[in-house]
Design an enzyme around this catalytic site. Structure first.
Site, mmCIF file in Angstrom:
data_model
loop_
_atom_site.group_PDB
_atom_site.id
_atom_site.type_symbol
_atom_site.label_atom_id
_atom_site.label_comp_id
_atom_site.label_asym_id
_atom_site.label_seq_id
_atom_site.Cartn_x
_atom_site.Cartn_y
_atom_site.Cartn_z
ATOM 1 N N CYS A 126 58.784 39.156 46.183
ATOM 2 C CA CYS A 126 58.207 39.353 44.848
ATOM 3 C C CYS A 126 59.324 39.653 43.866
ATOM 4 C CB CYS A 126 57.206 40.505 44.886
ATOM 5 S SG CYS A 126 56.418 40.848 43.286
ATOM 6 N N HIS A 168 48.877 35.761 45.701
ATOM 7 C CA HIS A 168 49.906 36.734 45.306
ATOM 8 C C HIS A 168 49.812 37.038 43.811
ATOM 9 C CE1 HIS A 168 54.169 38.372 45.718
ATOM 10 N NE2 HIS A 168 54.010 38.287 44.408
ATOM 11 N N GLU A 169 49.712 35.991 42.992
ATOM 12 C CA GLU A 169 49.692 36.217 41.544
ATOM 13 C C GLU A 169 48.368 36.834 41.083
ATOM 14 O OE1 GLU A 169 52.426 36.120 40.046
ATOM 15 O OE2 GLU A 169 53.466 35.117 41.687
ATOM 16 N N HIS A 172 48.361 40.543 41.652
ATOM 17 C CA HIS A 172 49.080 41.293 40.617
ATOM 18 C C HIS A 172 48.126 41.735 39.499
ATOM 19 C CE1 HIS A 172 53.316 41.542 41.458
ATOM 20 N NE2 HIS A 172 53.431 40.251 41.712
#
Length: 218
Positions: A126, A168-169, A172
């Site tokens: 990351c 993953h995004e 966030h």
């Protein structure tokens, strides 16, 4: 008694951020911005400002370099992320990880759900956790629902590495870092990754470091 200091309106803060020019500073683990749940996009930025912000995210992602970047990684609590992956990897890595090129895309208010029960585990890093990687087991296929920067609906199934990027995004935007989902015993420095764990899959790392990988889908 004084009144609490109010933060400037979000659009004003974005304008100030963009006024610096060049790639935006990326906040790192420990910054509260990475742990807040972001606001759904409801026109907080005028169309021209949104376009400038998206372009700044793209520039910052390329400069890092990375394959995705979420708004909170530059300190903006909006549910917006960008992804792009030219996938410049050897064929054996491409085959093992399902890593295929992804064009530049803007994800507004994204949400995902698993498709099927298969899970895949690979080392993941990351931009907000520089210098480290760890193995994360994630659904191998997900359905993404979102909008693009023009408000057009997105409803698409992603598999392999693109599915990992999307997860993953989107994580966030919910205040979740990949470390929250990672196998702790797999945590490896960039130096260890370069010297020991360059294989297409994390099987050797699992055997040497003492952690388990997910089995076949039931």
């Amino acid at each position: 008694m004084g009144t609490p200091h109010a933060r400037p309106p979000l659009a004003e803060r974005v304008e100030e951020l963009l006024a610096r020019g060049g790639p935006l500073p990326i906040v790192e683990a420990g910054d509260p911005a990475l742990r807040r749940v972001t606001e759904p996009y409801e026109g907080q930025l005028a169309p021209a400002l949104l376009a400038r912000f998206v372009e700044a995210l793209r520039l910052t992602m390329h400069a890092a370099p990375g394959v995705g970047l979420a708004a909170p990684q530059v300190g903006v609590e909006l549910r917006i992320a960008v992804i792009e992956d030219p996938a410049p990897v050897p064929e054996e890595v491409r085959a093992a990880r399902g890593r295929v090129p992804q064009p530049f895309r803007v994800l507004v208010d994204p949400a995902y759900e698993p498709v099927g029960g298969e899970r895949a585990a690979f080392f993941e890093g990351c931009l907000s956790v520089p210098g480290w990687q760890a193995v994360v087991a994630r659904p191998a296929q997900v359905r993404l629902r979102a909008a693009d920067e023009h408000g057009h609906a997105v409803d698409e199934v992603f598999s392999g590495w693109p599915a990992r990027i999307v997860q993953h995004e989107t994580d966030h935007l919910d205040g979740t870092l990949y470390l929250d989902r990672a196998e702790p015993r797999s945590l490896s420095s960039s130096r260890a990754m370069a010297e020991l764990w360059t294989q297409p899959t994390p099987g050797a790392a699992a055997a040497a470091l003492g952690f388990e990988l997910p089995g076949p889908a039931a």
